[in-house]
Design a protein around this motif. Structure first.
Motif, PDB file in Angstrom:
ATOM      1  N   ASP A   1       4.106   1.880 -12.296  1.00 15.20           N
ATOM      2  CA  ASP A   1       3.909   1.665 -10.793  1.00 15.20           C
ATOM      3  C   ASP A   1       2.833   2.771 -10.219  1.00 15.20           C
ATOM      4  O   ASP A   1       1.962   2.487  -9.293  1.00 15.20           O
ATOM      5  CB  ASP A   1       5.353   1.926 -10.037  1.00 15.20           C
ATOM      6  CG  ASP A   1       6.263   0.775 -10.398  1.00 15.20           C
ATOM      7  OD1 ASP A   1       5.825  -0.374 -10.830  1.00 15.20           O
ATOM      8  OD2 ASP A   1       7.696   0.850 -10.450  1.00 15.20           O
TER       9      ASP A   1
ATOM     10  N   ALA B   1      -1.905   4.270   4.367  1.00 19.08           N
ATOM     11  CA  ALA B   1      -2.035   4.617   2.660  1.00 19.08           C
ATOM     12  C   ALA B   1      -2.767   5.927   2.396  1.00 19.08           C
ATOM     13  O   ALA B   1      -2.412   6.677   1.775  1.00 19.08           O
ATOM     14  CB  ALA B   1      -2.401   3.455   2.043  1.00 19.08           C
TER      15      ALA B   1
ATOM     16  N   LEU C   1       0.798  -1.088  -0.066  1.00 17.83           N
ATOM     17  CA  LEU C   1      -0.072   0.125  -0.049  1.00 17.83           C
ATOM     18  C   LEU C   1       0.867   1.439   0.094  1.00 17.83           C
ATOM     19  O   LEU C   1       1.848   1.367   0.854  1.00 17.83           O
ATOM     20  CB  LEU C   1      -1.061   0.134   1.075  1.00 17.83           C
ATOM     21  CG  LEU C   1      -2.193  -1.087   1.486  1.00 17.83           C
ATOM     22  CD1 LEU C   1      -2.605  -0.964   2.633  1.00 17.83           C
ATOM     23  CD2 LEU C   1      -2.972  -0.978   0.183  1.00 17.83           C
ATOM     24  N   VAL C   2       0.846   2.103  -1.133  1.00 15.20           N
ATOM     25  CA  VAL C   2       1.603   3.208  -0.979  1.00 15.20           C
ATOM     26  C   VAL C   2       0.507   4.230  -1.604  1.00 15.20           C
ATOM     27  O   VAL C   2      -0.216   4.252  -2.361  1.00 15.20           O
ATOM     28  CB  VAL C   2       2.831   3.134  -1.922  1.00 15.20           C
ATOM     29  CG1 VAL C   2       3.750   2.098  -1.243  1.00 15.20           C
ATOM     30  CG2 VAL C   2       2.273   2.236  -3.252  1.00 15.20           C
TER      31      VAL C   2
ATOM     32  N   GLU D   1      -0.680   2.232  -8.246  1.00 13.94           N
ATOM     33  CA  GLU D   1      -0.917   2.682  -7.078  1.00 13.94           C
ATOM     34  C   GLU D   1      -2.043   3.467  -7.013  1.00 13.94           C
ATOM     35  O   GLU D   1      -3.160   3.397  -5.947  1.00 13.94           O
ATOM     36  CB  GLU D   1       0.130   3.276  -6.684  1.00 13.94           C
ATOM     37  CG  GLU D   1       1.344   2.252  -6.294  1.00 13.94           C
ATOM     38  CD  GLU D   1       2.904   3.008  -6.380  1.00 13.94           C
ATOM     39  OE1 GLU D   1       2.818   4.115  -6.486  1.00 13.94           O
ATOM     40  OE2 GLU D   1       3.923   2.379  -6.394  1.00 13.94           O
ATOM     41  N   ARG D   2      -2.075   4.343  -8.075  1.00 16.13           N
ATOM     42  CA  ARG D   2      -3.370   5.077  -7.975  1.00 16.13           C
ATOM     43  C   ARG D   2      -4.415   4.692  -8.403  1.00 16.13           C
ATOM     44  O   ARG D   2      -5.619   4.917  -7.875  1.00 16.13           O
ATOM     45  CB  ARG D   2      -2.925   6.603  -8.723  1.00 16.13           C
ATOM     46  CG  ARG D   2      -1.749   7.360  -8.452  1.00 16.13           C
ATOM     47  CD  ARG D   2      -1.217   8.345  -9.478  1.00 16.13           C
ATOM     48  NE  ARG D   2      -0.267   9.180  -8.938  1.00 16.13           N
ATOM     49  CZ  ARG D   2       0.513  10.014  -9.523  1.00 16.13           C
ATOM     50  NH1 ARG D   2       0.189  10.225 -10.785  1.00 16.13           N
ATOM     51  NH2 ARG D   2       1.390  10.597  -8.896  1.00 16.13           N
TER      52      ARG D   2
ATOM     53  N   ALA E   1       3.805   7.803  -5.721  1.00 14.09           N
ATOM     54  CA  ALA E   1       5.296   7.580  -5.364  1.00 14.09           C
ATOM     55  C   ALA E   1       6.108   8.840  -5.871  1.00 14.09           C
ATOM     56  O   ALA E   1       5.789   9.665  -6.546  1.00 14.09           O
ATOM     57  CB  ALA E   1       5.738   6.271  -5.969  1.00 14.09           C
TER      58      ALA E   1
ATOM     59  N   ALA F   1      -4.982  -4.057  -9.578  1.00 13.59           N
ATOM     60  CA  ALA F   1      -5.017  -3.062  -8.693  1.00 13.59           C
ATOM     61  C   ALA F   1      -6.492  -3.128  -8.318  1.00 13.59           C
ATOM     62  O   ALA F   1      -6.838  -3.024  -6.746  1.00 13.59           O
ATOM     63  CB  ALA F   1      -4.960  -1.910  -9.300  1.00 13.59           C
TER      64      ALA F   1
END
Length: 275
Positions: free
Chosen positions: A14, A85, A2-3, A18-19, A6, A68
């Protein structure tokens, strides 16, 4: 993993993963305000465009999106990891919500976006195009929140087109974008053969408002396209081109080419004000 958004060194794919994951988690768990949700969606759209420009295949991005969403579906809405997150997303996009104007550079042309408030009709998302001696501004125009897909053109010889048509790749008839043989190919070569395109006729033609005229033009014509045309444009690869054809009596056509670019990101950015 969970980020939040970035660092700059992260790969575009990536960032897109993530989004997209956090957007899906937000839809399921109601993590953010509508404004922050829209900012996150704009960031995801921009990351998608960057990934495609970096050479990631559309099918691989689609698989990444499915991963995702699947990962977001497994998250505990009340878990500590998701809360942390979400806090990082809030910190990362807090400043983005306060921005009212942005420009997305393209290979050929830029999209500029303005989500400021005001009663006057204005360009909300726009790209300028010069085609021969004529000039067009194309994009989303309207007052607060309400924006339609519009082409405003000024013709050097004073001629008046009776209609306009937006022509773009038909995703149902193609396996992917047509990008020409070289990265610097003109936009006219980044459209598929006519048999693999779809068209949207403008719904209305009116004299253009002064606020929407291309720079330096004293008068011009505004053509409004259906709402479905804006979504079709947003779904395309950012490296593609589309055509706006102005139809004149005598079967004459003048064509302006628009770079798809980060239209989807600019459109999502606009929604921050509309929600």
């Amino acid at each position: 993993m969970l980020v939040a958004p970035a660092p700059a060194a992260a790969q575009p794919a990536d960032l897109y993963f993530e989004r997209t994951m956090m957007s899906a988690a937000d839809g399921r768990c109601r993590l953010f305000t509508p404004e922050l949700s829209a900012a996150l969606a704009a960031g995801a759209a921009q990351a998608r465009g960057a990934a495609l420009r970096a050479g990631v295949e559309p099918k691989d991005l689609a698989a990444l999106e499915r991963r995702a969403q699947a990962q977001a579906a497994r998250l505990d809405c009340h878990g500590r990891d998701l809360a942390q997150a979400a806090a990082r997303v809030q910190d990362a996009f807090a400043g983005f919500q306060r921005v009212t104007r942005m420009t997305w550079p393209g290979d050929v042309a830029d999209w500029r976006a303005d989500r400021g408030v005001g009663r006057a009709t204005r360009w909300r998302v726009a790209q300028d195009v010069i085609f021969g001696p004529d000039h067009m501004t194309f994009g989303l125009a309207g007052r607060e929140g309400a924006s339609g897909l519009v082409a405003v053109a000024a013709f050097a010889d004073g001629q008046t087109p009776y209609a306009a048509r937006l022509v773009l790749r038909d995703e149902a008839r193609t396996l992917g974008p047509y990008l020409g043989l070289a990265a610097d190919a003109p936009l006219s070569r980044k459209l598929p053969p006519r048999s693999a395109t779809r068209g949207f006729l403008a719904e209305a033609r009116t004299p253009a408002d002064a606020e929407l005229l291309p720079k330096g033009a004293e008068d011009g014509w505004a053509f409004r396209f259906p709402a479905a045309a804006a979504q079709a444009l947003a779904d395309l690869d950012p490296r593609e081109g589309v055509a706006v054809e102005f139809l004149f009596p005598g079967d004459k056509v003048r064509t302006a080419y628009v770079e798809v670019g980060d239209f989807a990101a600019a459109r999502a950015f606009l929604q921050i004000a509309a929600r």
